[in-house]
Design an enzyme around this catalytic site. Sequence first.
Site, PDB file in Angstrom:
ATOM      1  N   HIS A  56       3.953  35.248  50.551  1.00 16.81           N
ATOM      2  CA  HIS A  56       4.866  34.545  51.457  1.00 16.81           C
ATOM      3  C   HIS A  56       5.834  33.654  50.684  1.00 16.81           C
ATOM      4  O   HIS A  56       5.607  33.371  49.527  1.00 16.81           O
ATOM      5  CB  HIS A  56       4.074  33.700  52.457  1.00 16.81           C
TER       6      HIS A  56
ATOM      7  N   LYS B  12      16.479  41.313  42.748  1.00 14.14           N
ATOM      8  CA  LYS B  12      17.630  40.652  43.363  1.00 14.14           C
ATOM      9  C   LYS B  12      17.106  39.704  44.429  1.00 14.14           C
ATOM     10  O   LYS B  12      16.321  40.106  45.301  1.00 14.14           O
ATOM     11  CB  LYS B  12      18.540  41.708  43.986  1.00 14.14           C
ATOM     12  N   HIS B  13      17.494  38.444  44.334  1.00 20.36           N
ATOM     13  CA  HIS B  13      17.048  37.437  45.307  1.00 20.36           C
ATOM     14  C   HIS B  13      15.526  37.412  45.447  1.00 20.36           C
ATOM     15  O   HIS B  13      14.978  37.390  46.549  1.00 20.36           O
ATOM     16  CB  HIS B  13      17.709  37.639  46.658  1.00 20.36           C
TER      17      HIS B  13
ATOM     18  N   ASN C  21       5.928  40.793  55.648  1.00 18.96           N
ATOM     19  CA  ASN C  21       5.212  42.066  55.639  1.00 18.96           C
ATOM     20  C   ASN C  21       5.870  42.992  54.626  1.00 18.96           C
ATOM     21  O   ASN C  21       7.076  43.207  54.677  1.00 18.96           O
ATOM     22  CB  ASN C  21       5.230  42.706  57.020  1.00 18.96           C
TER      23      ASN C  21
END
Length: 516
Positions: free
Chosen positions: A516, A272-273, A415
């Site tokens: 990232h 999701k996302h 993180n």
Amino acid sequence: MRALISVSDKTGIVEFAKELVSLGVEIISTGGTFNALQNAGVEVIGISDVTGFPECLDGRVKTLHPAIHAGLLNIRDNEEHQKQMQELGLSNIDLVVVNLYPFKQTILKEGVKLEEAIENIDIGGPTMLRSAAKNNHDVTVVVDPTDYAVVLEELRANNKVSVDTNFYLATKVFEHTANYDTMIANYLREQRGDYSLPNTFTMTFEKVQDMRYGENPHQGAAFYKEVGKTKGTLADAVQLNGKELSYNNINDANGALELLREFSEPAVVAVKHANPCGVGVGNNVLEAYQKAYTADSVSIFGGIIVTNQIIDKATAEEMCKIFFEIVIAPGYEEEALEVFKLKKNLRVLKLENITYSDPHALTMKKVDGGLIVQQKDLELLIEEELKVVTERTPSEKEMEDLHFAWKLVKHVKSNGIALAKDGMSVGMGGGQTNRIWATTQAIDHGMEFLGEEGVKGSVLASDAFFPFDDCVKAAAAAGITAIIQPGGSIRDEDSIKACNEAGIAMVFTGMRHFKH
């Protein structure tokens, strides 16, 4: 008015040439195009009749001649140019219709040899296109058959093609030749086995579809595929049901597939996302799905589900008890497909080679004014470099769970923290600005869906080292029994001490997985 026609893609060329002749245009042509036009009854002049020089070297040399390029490049309102043309007895060429040797189609063929690819590198075609495009104020150049209609329309209406249209067509030419040359350069680099990052970085992509919008409705977007690099990717998927894919669908599904490729056993990944929310492995696809669903029965709603197994009817029925956007699998039993098709908007994709990963793949991110490029993170860990740093060694069962959790955390945004137990994700915390927040988020996630007993006895993976012992203390309080992390902090001893005090086993990998 004279036109030079030499095309590999002969779509619509006979009809176009006939219309040109009806408008009084004289046609020059070469090779196979000459034969096609002549056989169709089009009056056509051979290229050698213009150059006064025969085609030679198996057709390698035919249009590379001053009679052709002077006819293209002379500036019509330049008196000196026109004087030289008269002195040399040369005539203008006003329209060029060229598309190039099928280099792309050649290199995509199974088992193609380098020699065959080389012979399909066009030399004269790009040269004519560039000459004509450079002189676009005076010369019309067509590389795409879909532009035949607009050229004919303007010739019929005005007996010439407008300056604006010529400029548009010239722009398409340089896009086309840039794409063509990039394919050749990249193919030759691969043939040499050169996968280094070059001093100049050029790639080419072809549009698959325009999209209604991008991440948000006010952003335009399109999906492009990388030529020759689609195996096992969404660009190679066949859609069997549902609405067209959106920008966010493709981005999220790509992330789901990257995580799925970590597993060889039956696995289901829910995303999701762009964040994994539930992951399970089992003896079959139904068991794996049930684990993925149980791990987070809320976030999976409206998400994306991918699996490395053929989906059967029972699994399809179980999946369809909730709403989700996309399902991707290497195949479907017919009865399963019928179940999915009852949901007309559900996007159902079949992707063969779903577990394939290009060993030379790159990841790229566009930044303002540039591009950052890196080799794809295809490593997981090196077994020989695993190091138990605590007094207690993980049990065989814990070690199995640690490996599973390490696969998860590799694909969680930094993180990142992942909890796992019994072949199932227990909780995940990602995208936090400090590691303790990611840890507490993962624990809270697990507590919400599995309760204290579900979290107790699980293991924890961290994508990077612990700068403090707070994460270990939080893990101990939740009943987590083992931790895997890269190690390498100047305060590693603090975390090791905390693990020993709590009876937690800790393993260092020596490898981190920032994302990232």
